[in-house]
Scaffold this active site. Structure first.
Site, PDB file in Angstrom:
ATOM      1  N   GLY A  11       0.835  -1.214   0.000  1.00  0.00           N
ATOM      2  CA  GLY A  11       0.000   0.000   0.000  1.00  0.00           C
ATOM      3  C   GLY A  11       0.858   1.248   0.000  1.00  0.00           C
ATOM      4  O   GLY A  11       0.539   2.252   0.631  1.00  0.00           O
ATOM      5  N   ALA A  12       1.972   1.183  -0.754  1.00  0.00           N
ATOM      6  CA  ALA A  12       2.989   2.246  -0.659  1.00  0.00           C
ATOM      7  C   ALA A  12       2.932   3.250  -1.803  1.00  0.00           C
ATOM      8  O   ALA A  12       3.834   4.062  -1.973  1.00  0.00           O
ATOM      9  CB  ALA A  12       4.383   1.620  -0.571  1.00  0.00           C
ATOM     10  N   ARG A  14       0.836   5.638  -1.924  1.00  0.00           N
ATOM     11  CA  ARG A  14       0.492   6.957  -1.354  1.00  0.00           C
ATOM     12  C   ARG A  14       0.360   6.854   0.157  1.00  0.00           C
ATOM     13  O   ARG A  14       0.507   5.776   0.739  1.00  0.00           O
ATOM     14  CB  ARG A  14      -0.800   7.478  -1.982  1.00  0.00           C
ATOM     15  CG  ARG A  14      -2.004   6.570  -1.811  1.00  0.00           C
ATOM     16  CD  ARG A  14      -3.139   7.034  -2.719  1.00  0.00           C
ATOM     17  NE  ARG A  14      -4.198   6.075  -2.834  1.00  0.00           N
ATOM     18  CZ  ARG A  14      -5.316   6.085  -2.101  1.00  0.00           C
ATOM     19  NH1 ARG A  14      -5.480   7.003  -1.179  1.00  0.00           N
ATOM     20  NH2 ARG A  14      -6.254   5.176  -2.287  1.00  0.00           N
ATOM     21  N   ASP A  61      -2.329  -7.369  -5.623  1.00  0.00           N
ATOM     22  CA  ASP A  61      -3.396  -7.313  -4.630  1.00  0.00           C
ATOM     23  C   ASP A  61      -2.955  -8.220  -3.482  1.00  0.00           C
ATOM     24  O   ASP A  61      -2.816  -9.438  -3.665  1.00  0.00           O
ATOM     25  CB  ASP A  61      -4.697  -7.829  -5.276  1.00  0.00           C
ATOM     26  CG  ASP A  61      -5.855  -7.887  -4.281  1.00  0.00           C
ATOM     27  OD1 ASP A  61      -5.633  -7.686  -3.074  1.00  0.00           O
ATOM     28  OD2 ASP A  61      -6.985  -8.146  -4.736  1.00  0.00           O
ATOM     29  N   VAL A  62      -2.739  -7.649  -2.310  1.00  0.00           N
ATOM     30  CA  VAL A  62      -2.191  -8.451  -1.200  1.00  0.00           C
ATOM     31  C   VAL A  62      -3.152  -9.553  -0.740  1.00  0.00           C
ATOM     32  O   VAL A  62      -2.743 -10.478  -0.048  1.00  0.00           O
ATOM     33  CB  VAL A  62      -1.790  -7.577   0.021  1.00  0.00           C
ATOM     34  CG1 VAL A  62      -0.656  -6.631  -0.332  1.00  0.00           C
ATOM     35  CG2 VAL A  62      -3.000  -6.836   0.599  1.00  0.00           C
ATOM     36  N   TYR A 152     -13.573  -2.695  10.217  1.00  0.00           N
ATOM     37  CA  TYR A 152     -12.190  -2.188  10.288  1.00  0.00           C
ATOM     38  C   TYR A 152     -11.605  -2.387  11.691  1.00  0.00           C
ATOM     39  O   TYR A 152     -10.454  -2.812  11.848  1.00  0.00           O
ATOM     40  CB  TYR A 152     -12.232  -0.708   9.903  1.00  0.00           C
ATOM     41  CG  TYR A 152     -10.913   0.016   9.808  1.00  0.00           C
ATOM     42  CD1 TYR A 152     -10.099  -0.119   8.694  1.00  0.00           C
ATOM     43  CD2 TYR A 152     -10.506   0.882  10.826  1.00  0.00           C
ATOM     44  CE1 TYR A 152      -8.910   0.585   8.598  1.00  0.00           C
ATOM     45  CE2 TYR A 152      -9.318   1.589  10.735  1.00  0.00           C
ATOM     46  CZ  TYR A 152      -8.515   1.433   9.617  1.00  0.00           C
ATOM     47  OH  TYR A 152      -7.342   2.136   9.526  1.00  0.00           O
ATOM     48  N   ALA A 155     -10.743  -6.004  12.199  1.00  0.00           N
ATOM     49  CA  ALA A 155      -9.541  -6.373  11.443  1.00  0.00           C
ATOM     50  C   ALA A 155      -8.288  -5.820  12.120  1.00  0.00           C
ATOM     51  O   ALA A 155      -7.267  -6.511  12.234  1.00  0.00           O
ATOM     52  CB  ALA A 155      -9.644  -5.847  10.010  1.00  0.00           C
ATOM     53  N   LYS A 156      -8.364  -4.578  12.591  1.00  0.00           N
ATOM     54  CA  LYS A 156      -7.179  -3.959  13.205  1.00  0.00           C
ATOM     55  C   LYS A 156      -6.848  -4.587  14.561  1.00  0.00           C
ATOM     56  O   LYS A 156      -5.675  -4.683  14.944  1.00  0.00           O
ATOM     57  CB  LYS A 156      -7.382  -2.450  13.333  1.00  0.00           C
ATOM     58  CG  LYS A 156      -7.412  -1.711  11.982  1.00  0.00           C
ATOM     59  CD  LYS A 156      -6.211  -2.020  11.119  1.00  0.00           C
ATOM     60  CE  LYS A 156      -5.946  -0.987  10.037  1.00  0.00           C
ATOM     61  NZ  LYS A 156      -4.860  -1.399   9.129  1.00  0.00           N
TER      62      LYS A 156
HETATM   63  P1  NAP Z   1      -4.484   5.339   1.862  1.00  0.00           P
HETATM   64  O1  NAP Z   1      -3.983   6.715   1.631  1.00  0.00           O
HETATM   65  O2  NAP Z   1      -5.894   5.005   1.482  1.00  0.00           O
HETATM   66  O3  NAP Z   1      -3.468   4.303   1.187  1.00  0.00           O
HETATM   67  C1  NAP Z   1      -3.694   2.931   1.228  1.00  0.00           C
HETATM   68  C2  NAP Z   1      -2.991   2.280   0.066  1.00  0.00           C
HETATM   69  O4  NAP Z   1      -3.225   0.862   0.136  1.00  0.00           O
HETATM   70  C3  NAP Z   1      -3.527   2.753  -1.291  1.00  0.00           C
HETATM   71  O5  NAP Z   1      -2.469   3.074  -2.160  1.00  0.00           O
HETATM   72  C4  NAP Z   1      -4.314   1.554  -1.772  1.00  0.00           C
HETATM   73  O6  NAP Z   1      -4.371   1.392  -3.180  1.00  0.00           O
HETATM   74  C5  NAP Z   1      -3.522   0.405  -1.177  1.00  0.00           C
HETATM   75  N1  NAP Z   1      -4.290  -0.833  -1.171  1.00  0.00           N
HETATM   76  C6  NAP Z   1      -5.602  -0.992  -0.868  1.00  0.00           C
HETATM   77  N2  NAP Z   1      -5.970  -2.262  -1.029  1.00  0.00           N
HETATM   78  C7  NAP Z   1      -4.871  -2.933  -1.456  1.00  0.00           C
HETATM   79  C8  NAP Z   1      -4.637  -4.291  -1.808  1.00  0.00           C
HETATM   80  N3  NAP Z   1      -5.600  -5.210  -1.754  1.00  0.00           N
HETATM   81  N4  NAP Z   1      -3.386  -4.642  -2.208  1.00  0.00           N
HETATM   82  C9  NAP Z   1      -2.400  -3.710  -2.284  1.00  0.00           C
HETATM   83  N5  NAP Z   1      -2.569  -2.417  -1.951  1.00  0.00           N
HETATM   84  C10 NAP Z   1      -3.800  -2.025  -1.551  1.00  0.00           C
HETATM   85  O7  NAP Z   1      -4.407   4.940   3.411  1.00  0.00           O
HETATM   86  P2  NAP Z   1      -3.436   5.445   4.596  1.00  0.00           P
HETATM   87  O8  NAP Z   1      -4.181   6.434   5.380  1.00  0.00           O
HETATM   88  O9  NAP Z   1      -2.085   5.754   4.081  1.00  0.00           O
HETATM   89  O10 NAP Z   1      -3.400   4.102   5.470  1.00  0.00           O
HETATM   90  C11 NAP Z   1      -2.342   3.160   5.423  1.00  0.00           C
HETATM   91  C12 NAP Z   1      -2.555   2.121   6.515  1.00  0.00           C
HETATM   92  O11 NAP Z   1      -2.611   2.769   7.789  1.00  0.00           O
HETATM   93  C13 NAP Z   1      -3.868   1.341   6.375  1.00  0.00           C
HETATM   94  O12 NAP Z   1      -3.681   0.015   6.793  1.00  0.00           O
HETATM   95  C14 NAP Z   1      -4.776   2.063   7.337  1.00  0.00           C
HETATM   96  O13 NAP Z   1      -5.831   1.226   7.766  1.00  0.00           O
HETATM   97  C15 NAP Z   1      -3.809   2.425   8.445  1.00  0.00           C
HETATM   98  N6  NAP Z   1      -4.232   3.545   9.292  1.00  0.00           N
HETATM   99  C16 NAP Z   1      -4.437   4.800   8.768  1.00  0.00           C
HETATM  100  C17 NAP Z   1      -4.811   5.824   9.626  1.00  0.00           C
HETATM  101  C18 NAP Z   1      -5.052   7.237   9.137  1.00  0.00           C
HETATM  102  O14 NAP Z   1      -5.460   8.077   9.955  1.00  0.00           O
HETATM  103  N7  NAP Z   1      -4.817   7.554   7.877  1.00  0.00           N
HETATM  104  C19 NAP Z   1      -5.006   5.574  10.980  1.00  0.00           C
HETATM  105  C20 NAP Z   1      -4.787   4.303  11.465  1.00  0.00           C
HETATM  106  C21 NAP Z   1      -4.389   3.287  10.609  1.00  0.00           C
HETATM  107  P3  NAP Z   1      -5.506   2.104  -4.060  1.00  0.00           P
HETATM  108  O15 NAP Z   1      -5.195   3.545  -4.009  1.00  0.00           O
HETATM  109  O16 NAP Z   1      -5.337   1.526  -5.424  1.00  0.00           O
HETATM  110  O17 NAP Z   1      -6.802   1.748  -3.399  1.00  0.00           O
END
Ligand code: NAP
Length: 251
Positions: A11-12, A14, A61-62, A152, A155-156
């Site tokens: 998921g890197a 962005r 896709d993971v 969510y 899962a977390k």
């Molecule tokens: P994000 O901006 O939505 O980025 C997530 C990335 O994961 C996207 O590039 C997405 O691809 C990719 N992804 C989704 N499904 C995938 C799959 N099946 N295989 C491979 N890649 C996949 O989210 P983020 O805010 O950076 O979050 C990153 C992690 O931190 C997540 O696990 C999230 O639950 C966790 N987290 C975030 C926050 C927060 O406040 N942002 C807080 C707690 C935990 P697409 O763009 O193609 O969908």
């Protein structure tokens, strides 16, 4: 062990994952930038290259077993056997419990839990062979419960149990496993949460700044810094932990 170690960040393309990939590259790792869309991952790879690091974009896709195997094989041949894995890929499919569909439940479980399992299973032999490994799983403060996120948060929380069991099973091979539980981090994901709540993102951030003890929301680099610590050689006695990167507890 070779002087350049290989790290995989899922998921890197962005958000938090991109910041983690950049940070691990600046720490000296060759980084596999894994995301659903390989083209989208190129931006992270180019940024790493511009800063003098080494990375490749890998589309996968993971949650898909064959794609995970193929992705890890590619990483092995193009960068070398991985010794760091950051299971960061994630999605949200928020809804109140009584309106949540089975599809939205399954989609979230697949990416976070099945995805982390498949990726970890695919790389663990490399780490055991190297007698060194660092696994970091992205949990969330939502593991403690969050309205509209029954899928969510389950899962977390599941990822935290997964992490502790990995720590027990892999510890004797020099492999640590830890989870990071971020709070409110400024990314597309939290922007989507604001939209779901019918709020401007700026208003959600302002509310966060009031509620979070350190007086600001988190940035992806805050999480990347914690990954950097957990991935470091000297963090070998830290395993099975959940580190909350959330600006302090909220009462
Ligand atoms: P994000 O901006 O939505 O980025 C997530 C990335 O994961 C996207 O590039 C997405 O691809 C990719 N992804 C989704 N499904 C995938 C799959 N099946 N295989 C491979 N890649 C996949 O989210 P983020 O805010 O950076 O979050 C990153 C992690 O931190 C997540 O696990 C999230 O639950 C966790 N987290 C975030 C926050 C927060 O406040 N942002 C807080 C707690 C935990 P697409 O763009 O193609 O969908």
């Amino acid at each position: 062990m070779s002087s350049t170690r290989t790290a995989i960040v899922t998921g890197a393309a962005r958000g938090i994952g991109a910041a983690v990939a950049l940070r691990l590259a600046s720490d000296g790792y060759a980084v596999a930038v894994v995301d659903l869309d390989e083209t989208a991952s190129e931006a992270t790879v180019e940024q790493i290259a511009a800063e003098g690091g080494r990375a490749v974009a890998v589309g996968a896709d993971v949650a898909d077993e064959q794609q995970v195997r193929a992705a890890v094989d590619r990483v092995r041949s193009e960068l070398g056997a991985p010794v760091v894995l950051v299971n960061n890929a994630g999605i949200i499919r928020d809804n109140l419990m009584f309106k949540m569909t089975v599809e939205d439940w399954n989609a979230v479980m697949s990416v976070h839990l099945r995805g982390a399992f498949l990726m970890t299973r695919a790389v663990q032999a490399d780490m055991v062979e190297a007698k060194f490994g660092r696994i970091v799983n992205m949990s969330s403060t939502a593991a403690l419960g969050n309205r509209g996120q029954v899928n969510y948060s389950a899962a977390k929380a599941g990822l935290q149990g997964f992490t502790k069991t990995l720590a027990i099973e892999l510890g004797k091979f020099g492999v640590t496993a830890n989870a990071i539980a971020p709070g409110f981090i400024r990314t597309d994901m939290t922007a989507a949460t604001a939209a779901r709540m019918g709020m401007d993102f700026a208003d959600l951030i302002a509310a966060g700044e009031k509620a979070i003890p350190v007086g600001r929301v988190g940035e992806p680099e805050d999480v990347a810094h914690t990954v950097s610590f957990l991935a470091s050689q000297d963090a070998g006695f830290v395993s099975g932990q959940v580190i909350y990167v959330s600006g302090g507890p909220q009462g």
